[in-house]
Design a protein around this motif. Structure first.
Motif, PDB file in Angstrom:
ATOM      1  N   ALA A 102       0.807  -1.221   0.000  1.00 47.27           N
ATOM      2  CA  ALA A 102       0.000   0.000   0.000  1.00 47.27           C
ATOM      3  C   ALA A 102       0.843   1.275   0.000  1.00 47.27           C
ATOM      4  O   ALA A 102       0.303   2.361  -0.182  1.00 47.27           O
ATOM      5  CB  ALA A 102      -0.935   0.015   1.211  1.00 47.27           C
ATOM      6  N   LEU A 103       2.154   1.160   0.196  1.00 47.38           N
ATOM      7  CA  LEU A 103       2.986   2.364   0.140  1.00 47.38           C
ATOM      8  C   LEU A 103       2.937   2.950  -1.272  1.00 47.38           C
ATOM      9  O   LEU A 103       2.690   2.233  -2.236  1.00 47.38           O
ATOM     10  CB  LEU A 103       4.429   2.027   0.527  1.00 47.38           C
ATOM     11  CG  LEU A 103       4.667   1.684   1.990  1.00 47.38           C
ATOM     12  CD1 LEU A 103       6.152   1.375   2.228  1.00 47.38           C
ATOM     13  CD2 LEU A 103       4.218   2.809   2.916  1.00 47.38           C
ATOM     14  N   PRO A 104       3.198   4.234  -1.400  1.00 49.10           N
ATOM     15  CA  PRO A 104       3.152   4.866  -2.733  1.00 49.10           C
ATOM     16  C   PRO A 104       4.377   4.490  -3.569  1.00 49.10           C
ATOM     17  O   PRO A 104       5.308   5.277  -3.714  1.00 49.10           O
ATOM     18  CB  PRO A 104       3.111   6.365  -2.409  1.00 49.10           C
ATOM     19  CG  PRO A 104       3.790   6.474  -1.083  1.00 49.10           C
ATOM     20  CD  PRO A 104       3.466   5.208  -0.340  1.00 49.10           C
ATOM     21  N   TRP A 105       4.372   3.312  -4.127  1.00 46.89           N
ATOM     22  CA  TRP A 105       5.520   2.789  -4.862  1.00 46.89           C
ATOM     23  C   TRP A 105       5.531   3.300  -6.298  1.00 46.89           C
ATOM     24  O   TRP A 105       5.048   2.645  -7.201  1.00 46.89           O
ATOM     25  CB  TRP A 105       5.515   1.265  -4.865  1.00 46.89           C
ATOM     26  CG  TRP A 105       5.826   0.657  -3.547  1.00 46.89           C
ATOM     27  CD1 TRP A 105       4.958   0.005  -2.727  1.00 46.89           C
ATOM     28  CD2 TRP A 105       7.085   0.644  -2.892  1.00 46.89           C
ATOM     29  NE1 TRP A 105       5.607  -0.416  -1.597  1.00 46.89           N
ATOM     30  CE2 TRP A 105       6.922  -0.032  -1.668  1.00 46.89           C
ATOM     31  CE3 TRP A 105       8.346   1.143  -3.202  1.00 46.89           C
ATOM     32  CZ2 TRP A 105       7.952  -0.233  -0.770  1.00 46.89           C
ATOM     33  CZ3 TRP A 105       9.376   0.945  -2.304  1.00 46.89           C
ATOM     34  CH2 TRP A 105       9.179   0.270  -1.105  1.00 46.89           C
ATOM     35  N   SER A 106       6.107   4.441  -6.529  1.00 41.83           N
ATOM     36  CA  SER A 106       6.336   4.915  -7.892  1.00 41.83           C
ATOM     37  C   SER A 106       7.619   4.252  -8.398  1.00 41.83           C
ATOM     38  O   SER A 106       8.380   3.668  -7.623  1.00 41.83           O
ATOM     39  CB  SER A 106       6.512   6.435  -7.905  1.00 41.83           C
ATOM     40  OG  SER A 106       7.675   6.787  -7.159  1.00 41.83           O
ATOM     41  N   ALA A 135       3.836  -2.727 -14.061  1.00 40.85           N
ATOM     42  CA  ALA A 135       3.007  -3.895 -14.359  1.00 40.85           C
ATOM     43  C   ALA A 135       3.142  -4.941 -13.252  1.00 40.85           C
ATOM     44  O   ALA A 135       2.152  -5.550 -12.837  1.00 40.85           O
ATOM     45  CB  ALA A 135       3.394  -4.497 -15.709  1.00 40.85           C
ATOM     46  N   TRP A 136       4.368  -5.139 -12.760  1.00 39.64           N
ATOM     47  CA  TRP A 136       4.582  -6.096 -11.676  1.00 39.64           C
ATOM     48  C   TRP A 136       3.831  -5.651 -10.425  1.00 39.64           C
ATOM     49  O   TRP A 136       3.143  -6.450  -9.783  1.00 39.64           O
ATOM     50  CB  TRP A 136       6.079  -6.237 -11.377  1.00 39.64           C
ATOM     51  CG  TRP A 136       6.367  -7.146 -10.236  1.00 39.64           C
ATOM     52  CD1 TRP A 136       6.471  -8.499 -10.280  1.00 39.64           C
ATOM     53  CD2 TRP A 136       6.549  -6.771  -8.866  1.00 39.64           C
ATOM     54  NE1 TRP A 136       6.714  -8.989  -9.024  1.00 39.64           N
ATOM     55  CE2 TRP A 136       6.773  -7.945  -8.136  1.00 39.64           C
ATOM     56  CE3 TRP A 136       6.558  -5.556  -8.191  1.00 39.64           C
ATOM     57  CZ2 TRP A 136       6.992  -7.956  -6.769  1.00 39.64           C
ATOM     58  CZ3 TRP A 136       6.774  -5.557  -6.821  1.00 39.64           C
ATOM     59  CH2 TRP A 136       6.989  -6.747  -6.129  1.00 39.64           C
ATOM     60  N   LEU A 137       3.930  -4.369 -10.084  1.00 35.72           N
ATOM     61  CA  LEU A 137       3.257  -3.834  -8.893  1.00 35.72           C
ATOM     62  C   LEU A 137       1.742  -3.950  -9.036  1.00 35.72           C
ATOM     63  O   LEU A 137       1.047  -4.370  -8.106  1.00 35.72           O
ATOM     64  CB  LEU A 137       3.658  -2.372  -8.672  1.00 35.72           C
ATOM     65  CG  LEU A 137       3.000  -1.652  -7.500  1.00 35.72           C
ATOM     66  CD1 LEU A 137       3.348  -2.341  -6.182  1.00 35.72           C
ATOM     67  CD2 LEU A 137       3.437  -0.199  -7.480  1.00 35.72           C
ATOM     68  N   LEU A 138       1.222  -3.614 -10.183  1.00 37.37           N
ATOM     69  CA  LEU A 138      -0.223  -3.721 -10.416  1.00 37.37           C
ATOM     70  C   LEU A 138      -0.694  -5.162 -10.267  1.00 37.37           C
ATOM     71  O   LEU A 138      -1.707  -5.432  -9.633  1.00 37.37           O
ATOM     72  CB  LEU A 138      -0.574  -3.183 -11.806  1.00 37.37           C
ATOM     73  CG  LEU A 138      -2.063  -3.177 -12.164  1.00 37.37           C
ATOM     74  CD1 LEU A 138      -2.863  -2.346 -11.161  1.00 37.37           C
ATOM     75  CD2 LEU A 138      -2.254  -2.644 -13.572  1.00 37.37           C
ATOM     76  N   ALA A 165      -8.466   3.447  -0.806  1.00 38.52           N
ATOM     77  CA  ALA A 165      -8.042   4.208   0.380  1.00 38.52           C
ATOM     78  C   ALA A 165      -6.599   3.892   0.758  1.00 38.52           C
ATOM     79  O   ALA A 165      -5.863   4.762   1.215  1.00 38.52           O
ATOM     80  CB  ALA A 165      -8.973   3.905   1.553  1.00 38.52           C
ATOM     81  N   ALA A 166      -6.174   2.635   0.568  1.00 38.33           N
ATOM     82  CA  ALA A 166      -4.813   2.239   0.924  1.00 38.33           C
ATOM     83  C   ALA A 166      -3.822   2.561  -0.178  1.00 38.33           C
ATOM     84  O   ALA A 166      -2.632   2.303  -0.034  1.00 38.33           O
ATOM     85  CB  ALA A 166      -4.787   0.734   1.228  1.00 38.33           C
ATOM     86  N   GLY A 167      -4.285   3.098  -1.292  1.00 33.67           N
ATOM     87  CA  GLY A 167      -3.384   3.421  -2.372  1.00 33.67           C
ATOM     88  C   GLY A 167      -2.992   2.238  -3.207  1.00 33.67           C
ATOM     89  O   GLY A 167      -1.991   2.263  -3.899  1.00 33.67           O
ATOM     90  N   LEU A 168      -3.759   1.143  -3.136  1.00 33.35           N
ATOM     91  CA  LEU A 168      -3.408  -0.045  -3.897  1.00 33.35           C
ATOM     92  C   LEU A 168      -3.758   0.083  -5.370  1.00 33.35           C
ATOM     93  O   LEU A 168      -3.379  -0.744  -6.162  1.00 33.35           O
ATOM     94  CB  LEU A 168      -4.116  -1.279  -3.312  1.00 33.35           C
ATOM     95  CG  LEU A 168      -3.697  -1.662  -1.908  1.00 33.35           C
ATOM     96  CD1 LEU A 168      -4.443  -2.909  -1.468  1.00 33.35           C
ATOM     97  CD2 LEU A 168      -2.210  -1.878  -1.806  1.00 33.35           C
ATOM     98  N   VAL A 169      -4.477   1.107  -5.725  1.00 33.23           N
ATOM     99  CA  VAL A 169      -4.843   1.334  -7.128  1.00 33.23           C
ATOM    100  C   VAL A 169      -3.876   2.348  -7.707  1.00 33.23           C
ATOM    101  O   VAL A 169      -3.647   3.392  -7.115  1.00 33.23           O
ATOM    102  CB  VAL A 169      -6.307   1.838  -7.241  1.00 33.23           C
ATOM    103  CG1 VAL A 169      -6.646   2.074  -8.683  1.00 33.23           C
ATOM    104  CG2 VAL A 169      -7.247   0.849  -6.591  1.00 33.23           C
ATOM    105  N   ILE A 170      -3.325   2.024  -8.855  1.00 33.36           N
ATOM    106  CA  ILE A 170      -2.368   2.949  -9.487  1.00 33.36           C
ATOM    107  C   ILE A 170      -3.110   3.891 -10.405  1.00 33.36           C
ATOM    108  O   ILE A 170      -3.924   3.494 -11.180  1.00 33.36           O
ATOM    109  CB  ILE A 170      -1.309   2.180 -10.290  1.00 33.36           C
ATOM    110  CG1 ILE A 170      -0.565   1.222  -9.383  1.00 33.36           C
ATOM    111  CG2 ILE A 170      -0.335   3.116 -10.937  1.00 33.36           C
ATOM    112  CD1 ILE A 170       0.462   0.378 -10.082  1.00 33.36           C
TER     113      ILE A 170
END
Length: 170
Positions: A102-106, A135-138, A165-170
């Motif tokens: 859920a961290l903001p992994w850019s 793509a891997w993160l998604l 809410a957790a930022g799991l959506v890119i």
């Protein structure tokens, strides 16, 4: 592991483990014997696809005992064919992202964590995983949401809202 050793698995989400109890004499081939030195083997992309296929067959109820016995040599071959590099710069990053999806992994944040340039990060993802960092993160995040949908009584709306809410959506 030594004969008779115990093993366990724990996860914060519903999880399935593949635990193979195999007699050491089965691993007599030189390439398979390498697996004895690494009882907790990282699953490479080829083995992952085979395990996914095995999972689908088991879930569909089409995995007969003879078929399952036939998978083992193929699985041993795929596990011993190409081990990930011991010094992979992605190993720590992948573990961190999987532990905290859920961290903001850019791509910038991933590259910084791995002490790589963004272009080198992309190159390593292509070399080692055959995909891009995004793509891997998604895929990881979608898999987590699917696990929640499959193994809990939560509605798709609840899972989607929590993912958002957790930022799991890119």
């Amino acid at each position: 592991m030594e004969a008779g050793a115990w093993h366990s698995q724990c996860s914060i989400v519903a999880n399935r483990s593949l635990i193979l109890d195999v007699e050491q004499r089965t691993l007599t081939s030189d390439s398979w014997a390498v697996l004895l030195d690494k009882p907790f083997t990282i699953i490479n992309p080829a083995a992952r696809k085979l395990v996914e296929f095995m999972h689908l067959c088991i879930e569909a109820g089409t995995a007969q005992p003879d078929l399952i016995r036939g998978w083992m040599p193929l699985l041993f071959d795929t596990l011993s064919t190409r081990f990930p590099q011991e010094t992979s710069r992605l190993s720590a990053l992948l573990a961190q992202v999987e532990a905290k999806p859920a961290l903001p992994w850019s791509t910038e944040a991933m590259a910084h964590f791995a002490s790589l340039s963004i272009s080198r990060l992309h190159a390593l993802f292509q070399e080692e995983l055959g995909t891009s960092p995004r793509a891997w993160l998604l895929r990881k995040r979608i898999h987590l949401a699917c696990e929640l949908l499959t193994h809990t009584n939560r509605t798709i709306v609840d899972v989607a809202l929590d993912a958002l809410a957790a930022g799991l959506v890119i």
